[in-house]
Design a protein around this motif. Structure first.
Motif, short mmCIF file in Angstrom:
data_model
loop_
_atom_site.label_atom_id
_atom_site.label_comp_id
_atom_site.label_asym_id
_atom_site.label_seq_id
_atom_site.Cartn_x
_atom_site.Cartn_y
_atom_site.Cartn_z
N ASP A 437 0.90 -1.16 0.12
CA ASP A 437 0.10 -0.17 0.05
C ASP A 437 0.71 1.40 -0.14
O ASP A 437 1.97 1.16 0.65
CB ASP A 437 -1.42 0.50 1.65
N ASP A 438 0.06 2.18 -0.91
CA ASP A 438 0.49 3.31 -0.65
C ASP A 438 0.23 4.72 -0.71
O ASP A 438 -1.24 4.25 -1.17
CB ASP A 438 1.83 3.66 -2.01
N ASP A 439 0.45 5.35 0.48
CA ASP A 439 -0.84 6.95 0.36
C ASP A 439 -0.81 8.19 -0.81
O ASP A 439 -0.31 9.37 0.02
CB ASP A 439 -0.94 7.08 1.78
N GLY A 440 -0.30 7.10 -1.41
CA GLY A 440 0.23 8.90 -2.45
C GLY A 440 -0.72 8.94 -3.97
O GLY A 440 -2.02 9.08 -3.03
N VAL A 441 -0.18 9.73 -4.63
CA VAL A 441 -1.37 10.26 -5.52
C VAL A 441 -1.84 9.53 -6.49
O VAL A 441 -3.00 9.92 -6.44
CB VAL A 441 -0.58 10.88 -6.45
N GLY A 442 -1.83 7.28 -6.09
CA GLY A 442 -2.96 6.56 -6.53
C GLY A 442 -1.86 6.72 -8.37
O GLY A 442 -1.66 7.30 -8.94
N LEU A 443 -2.79 5.70 -8.88
CA LEU A 443 -2.81 5.55 -9.89
C LEU A 443 -3.41 6.50 -11.21
O LEU A 443 -3.88 7.15 -10.82
CB LEU A 443 -3.56 4.71 -10.55
N PRO A 444 -2.79 6.44 -12.19
CA PRO A 444 -2.90 7.73 -13.74
C PRO A 444 -4.77 7.32 -13.95
O PRO A 444 -4.50 5.97 -13.37
CB PRO A 444 -2.41 7.26 -14.71
N GLU A 445 -5.05 8.09 -14.28
CA GLU A 445 -6.57 8.24 -14.31
C GLU A 445 -7.03 6.99 -15.27
O GLU A 445 -7.78 5.61 -15.55
CB GLU A 445 -7.59 9.29 -14.81
N ASP A 446 -6.08 6.85 -16.62
CA ASP A 446 -6.16 6.50 -17.92
C ASP A 446 -5.30 5.09 -17.62
O ASP A 446 -5.00 4.24 -18.87
CB ASP A 446 -5.35 7.32 -18.95
N PHE A 447 -5.15 4.43 -16.31
CA PHE A 447 -4.22 3.48 -16.38
C PHE A 447 -5.17 2.20 -16.73
O PHE A 447 -6.55 2.10 -16.28
CB PHE A 447 -4.00 3.30 -14.45
#
Ligand SMILES: Nc1ncnc2c1ncn2[C@@H]1O[C@H](COP(=O)(O)OP(=O)(O)OP(=O)(O)O)[C@@H](O)[C@H]1O
Ligand SMILES: [Mg+2]
Length: 493
Positions: A437-447
């Motif tokens: 788990d990371d609490d970063g920016v998250g996957l790109p929308e178009d991932f």
């Protein structure tokens, strides 16, 4: 089939000391059955005095059995087999009586009381299948005589001797080599197998009349024999013990059981077993282990050299992109080196993965500014993993951690608190599940898990799916950030 302990607990009034004595007896059970050419059954009087329970049984490896079926767990009421009652009531060996016929097999039965602290706690029935009796040879007579000595000792409470118990895993059996010595330690009979063992030690003569301890001392170089006291006690037949000795070619285990009659030492039964092949295999295993560890050590060294070369090259390159690529390669090589380093310290086929995981976590936050803004934490334990799985999993974990560091917390992100990457391993029923788990920016929308893979995640999915036979999933983490879940089957517990 119920165990001795279960039967004792549910049907008898025996206490722990009684059970310890019975277990001491069971430890040499096979020897007595073999010397007797007979089946032994241990009968324990039940609590209410109504009969006997069969608590243990041993078949001879030297002759035909008298019992085709197992009798353990069966019950015989008082009166049905008078010899059991007599042995218990009169605390003496009972030999008389005609052969019993069991399924057309004549069986001679003798019963031997097992006394302990003034009462009879069990009765051993010795059942000889008379169809197996041939004209006795010297070997058979010596076996039977020794069996008679031992059973007399049981009946008089001299066997098993208190406190001592041979727990040698490779303990010799009667068939390995049987020697009977007299009260002075002189051989009165040696079986053909025992003679062969001494032939291999370099003795070409007869053993009869030889003082076994003296002869053995002459044949075995000092560094390959036990201390003098042990040697003369065991080979002289004075101690209920075993020892190992040999020369450069041959390894033996010698086991001695002193025999007493009427309170007097009358000699001993000495069993010898050639364990040369066993010991050679042990040694081979040790060298194989050492070699494997040495190989891991060298692979690790080589990988570190490769990493150092790449790092050197990265420093000389001006293009930031190329430099980054090389630095990544350094990291990938480094994570494999960590696994080999751990493997070079392990003897087993399995490796404790927690240490590897922690070192990988430290490694990915080691470079650049990441370390100041990020912590990597492990919650739970990976436990032991098979070596091959460890290498693959180390690569997978490196890539997932690296992605979290690299993409979850971009340099232009101006968050104030430190980021937190959590590795959560879990072992459930033959599987290992790891959540990163990371609490970063998250996957790109178009991932798109099918098309958005670069080299890193391609390595991950190849290793997880092909190498480890598991699955990998990448999705948003509840509460923000990214969650990677790896689920692989792992054999060992
Ligand atoms: N933890 C994460 N947080 C945000 N985005 C991520 C995370 N993990 C993966 N990604 C996205 O998935 C993409 C593919 O990852 P992948 O590891 O395959 O390639 P990469 O990291 O871009 O390059 P490399 O081949 O050097 O690993 C990334 O470019 C990123 O956009
Ligand atoms: Mg990546």
């Amino acid at each position: 089939m119920p165990s001795l302990l279960e039967l004792v607990r549910s049907h008898t009034a025996l206490d722990e000391a009684d059970v310890a004595l019975l277990q001491g007896l069971m430890a040499d059970w096979q020897i007595i059955a073999d010397l007797s050419f007979a089946d032994l059954v241990l009968w324990l009087p039940d609590q209410g005095g109504e009969g006997f329970w069969a608590a243990a049984q041993m078949r001879p490896t030297t002759g035909p059995t008298a019992y085709v079926d197992d009798v353990v767990g069966s019950f015989v009421p008082v009166g049905r087999r008078p010899m059991l009652d007599q042995a218990r009531d009169q605390a003496r060996l009972v030999r008389e009586g005609d052969p019993e016929w069991r399924d057309d097999v004549p069986v001679r039965v003798e019963t031997i009381p097992v006394p302990h602290r003034g009462r009879v706690i069990g009765v051993i029935a010795r059942n000889t299948n008379l169809l197996g009796i041939r004209t006795p040879s010297r070997l058979e007579l010596s076996y039977l005589q020794t069996a008679a000595d031992l059973t007399a000792m049981i009946a008089s409470g001299d066997f098993p001797p208190p406190g001592q118990r041979s727990d040698h895993a490779d303990s010799p059996r009667v068939g390995d080599g049987f020697v009977r010595v007299d009260g002075e330690g002189r051989v009165t009979y040696a079986s053909p197998n025992a003679l062969s063992v001494y032939r291999r030690l370099g003795w070409s003569g007869d053993l009869d009349g030889r003082v076994l301890a003296d002869l053995t001392r002459d044949l075995v170089p000092p560094r390959r024999r036990p201390d003098e006291e042990t040697l003369s006690a065991v080979l002289g037949g004075r101690a209920h013990r075993d020892t190992e000795l040999g020369d450069d070619q041959v390894s033996l285990i010698v086991r001695s059981i002193p025999l007493r009659a009427g309170g007097e030492h009358i000699g001993a039964l000495v069993l010898v077993r050639d364990v040369t092949d066993l010991r050679r295999r042990d040694r081979e295993l040790v060298t194989k282990d050492t070699t494997i560890r040495e190989i891991h050590h060298r692979v690790k060294n080589n990988l570190q050299t490769v990493a150092a070369l790449l790092r050197l090259q990265a420093r000389r390159i001006d293009s930031p992109e190329a430099r980054l690529a090389l630095e990544e390669a350094v990291r990938r090589v480094g994570s494999i080196a960590i696994v080999h380093e751990t493997l070079s310290q392990e003897v087993l086929d399995e490796v404790g993965f927690d240490e590897i995981a922690d070192r990988l976590g430290a490694m990915v936050t080691d470079v650049g500014v990441a370390g100041e803004r990020l912590v990597v934490r492990r919650e739970g334990s990976f436990g032991l993993l098979p070596n091959e799985a460890a290498t693959a999993l180390a690569m997978v974990l490196t890539e997932l951690l690296q992605n979290a560091v690299e993409h979850g917390y971009p340099d232009d992100d101006d968050r104030s608190d430190a980021g937190c990457i959590v590795v959560r391993p879990e072992r459930i029923a033959g599987r290992l599940r790891v959540v990163v788990d990371d609490d970063g920016v998250g996957l790109p929308e178009d991932f798109d898990p099918d098309t958005s893979l670069n080299l890193g995640l391609s390595i991950v999915s190849t290793l997880v799916e092909s190498e480890l036979g598991g699955v990998i999933e990448l999705r948003g983490r509840p509460g923000g950030g990214t969650r990677a879940v790896v689920d692989v089957p792992i054999e060992h517990a």
